[in-house]
Scaffold this active site. Structure first.
Site, PDB file in Angstrom:
ATOM      1  N   SER A 139       0.855  -1.183   0.000  1.00 31.17           N
ATOM      2  CA  SER A 139       0.000   0.000   0.000  1.00 31.17           C
ATOM      3  C   SER A 139       0.890   1.232   0.000  1.00 31.17           C
ATOM      4  O   SER A 139       2.041   1.179   0.458  1.00 31.17           O
ATOM      5  CB  SER A 139      -0.891   0.011   1.251  1.00 31.17           C
ATOM      6  OG  SER A 139      -1.532   1.257   1.433  1.00 31.17           O
ATOM      7  N   TYR A 152      -2.554  -1.408  10.245  1.00 33.30           N
ATOM      8  CA  TYR A 152      -2.611  -1.593   8.794  1.00 33.30           C
ATOM      9  C   TYR A 152      -1.344  -1.053   8.149  1.00 33.30           C
ATOM     10  O   TYR A 152      -0.726  -1.731   7.321  1.00 33.30           O
ATOM     11  CB  TYR A 152      -3.835  -0.881   8.233  1.00 33.30           C
ATOM     12  CG  TYR A 152      -3.950  -1.000   6.723  1.00 33.30           C
ATOM     13  CD1 TYR A 152      -4.540  -2.115   6.139  1.00 33.30           C
ATOM     14  CD2 TYR A 152      -3.459   0.001   5.886  1.00 33.30           C
ATOM     15  CE1 TYR A 152      -4.638  -2.233   4.760  1.00 33.30           C
ATOM     16  CE2 TYR A 152      -3.557  -0.109   4.509  1.00 33.30           C
ATOM     17  CZ  TYR A 152      -4.145  -1.227   3.952  1.00 33.30           C
ATOM     18  OH  TYR A 152      -4.232  -1.340   2.590  1.00 33.30           O
TER      19      TYR A 152
END
Length: 254
Positions: A139, A152
């Protein structure tokens, strides 16, 4: 990786980026196997998209991964691409860690242990193929933190370094390791994200990804233009400004 002629397993692809990428790769002449937990979603995908195979797998469960790997390889011994797509994102408030610990552990199980177990289940088979690829999914938040999602962010940073390290180890094999680095994309990863003006439209993201795969078959990282703001802040020397902008943009930093 070559853009066509592959046999590709994408666990965690019954919706969002995973499903959109599966459909796009199938349209480019690949055999695609979609993996997911919910049998009803898999049945619907198979019915709506003839030619796409499905297998039930829970990437948080080591036994389920082992079972799915055996099923996939028995039916598709020519498998040469694994895309470790499954992932979850949770908003956390570390002022009260007791309220987020279970959720944070679930993120690590899904986003870190899941890909590790999947790669372990397939890597020996992939090394026996004349041309194989492992695609990991990190990401932009692996490189620029979003304050509401610490675990995350950390999980995706772990995937980045895992990808870098496995690539070094497998350099003497036929297996390439490619890291896909999405920005915020209009999916249901977080509530409301599918309608966020700050997130990239899903169809645009996948179209750019497929174009990059085709034009850069030897790329180590697949980066759409929109993610480079996050990916290279430190290299450009404007990391602090990037962090501030990301975390001021909206409640989820998207």
């Amino acid at each position: 990786m070559n853009i066509s002629g592959n046999t590709i397993f994408i666990p965690g692809s019954t919706s969002g980026i995973g499903l959109a990428l599966a459909l796009a790769l199938h349209a480019r002449g690949n055999t695609v196997i979609v993996g997911g937990r919910r049998a009803e979603l898999l049945d619907r995908i198979a019915a709506e998209h003839p030619g796409i195979d499905t297998v039930q797998v829970d990437t948080t469960d080591a036994a389920s991964i082992d079972s799915a790997a055996k099923q996939v390889l028995a039916k598709h011994p020519e498998l040469n691409v694994l895309v470790t797509m499954a992932g979850i994102m949770r908003v956390e408030d570390w002022h009260r860690p007791e309220s987020i610990l279970a959720s944070a552990e679930a993120v690590v199980t899904t986003n870190v242990l899941g890909p590790i177990r999947l790669i372990a289940a397939f890597v020996e088979h992939l090394q026996a193929q004349p041309d194989a690829t492992i695609v990991t999914v990190s990401s932009g938040l692996a490189f620029t933190p979003l304050k509401v999602s610490p675990t995350y962010n950390a999980s995706k940073a772990a995937i980045h370094m895992l990808s870098e390290s496995i690539r070094l180890q497998l350099a003497d094999t036929t297996v390439k390791v490619v890291e896909l680095e999405p920005p915020a994309v209009r999916t249901s990863l977080l509530p409301g994200q599918e309608n966020s003006d700050f997130a990239m439209p899903l169809d645009e993201f996948v179209a750019e990804v497929v174009t990059l795969m085709e034009s850069q078959p030897d790329a180590k990282e697949i980066q759409v233009e929109r993610v480079k703001f996050l990916r290279y802040g430190e290299a450009r020397g404007d990391y602090d400004q990037v962090v501030a902008m990301v975390n001021a943009s909206d409640p989820h930093g998207k």
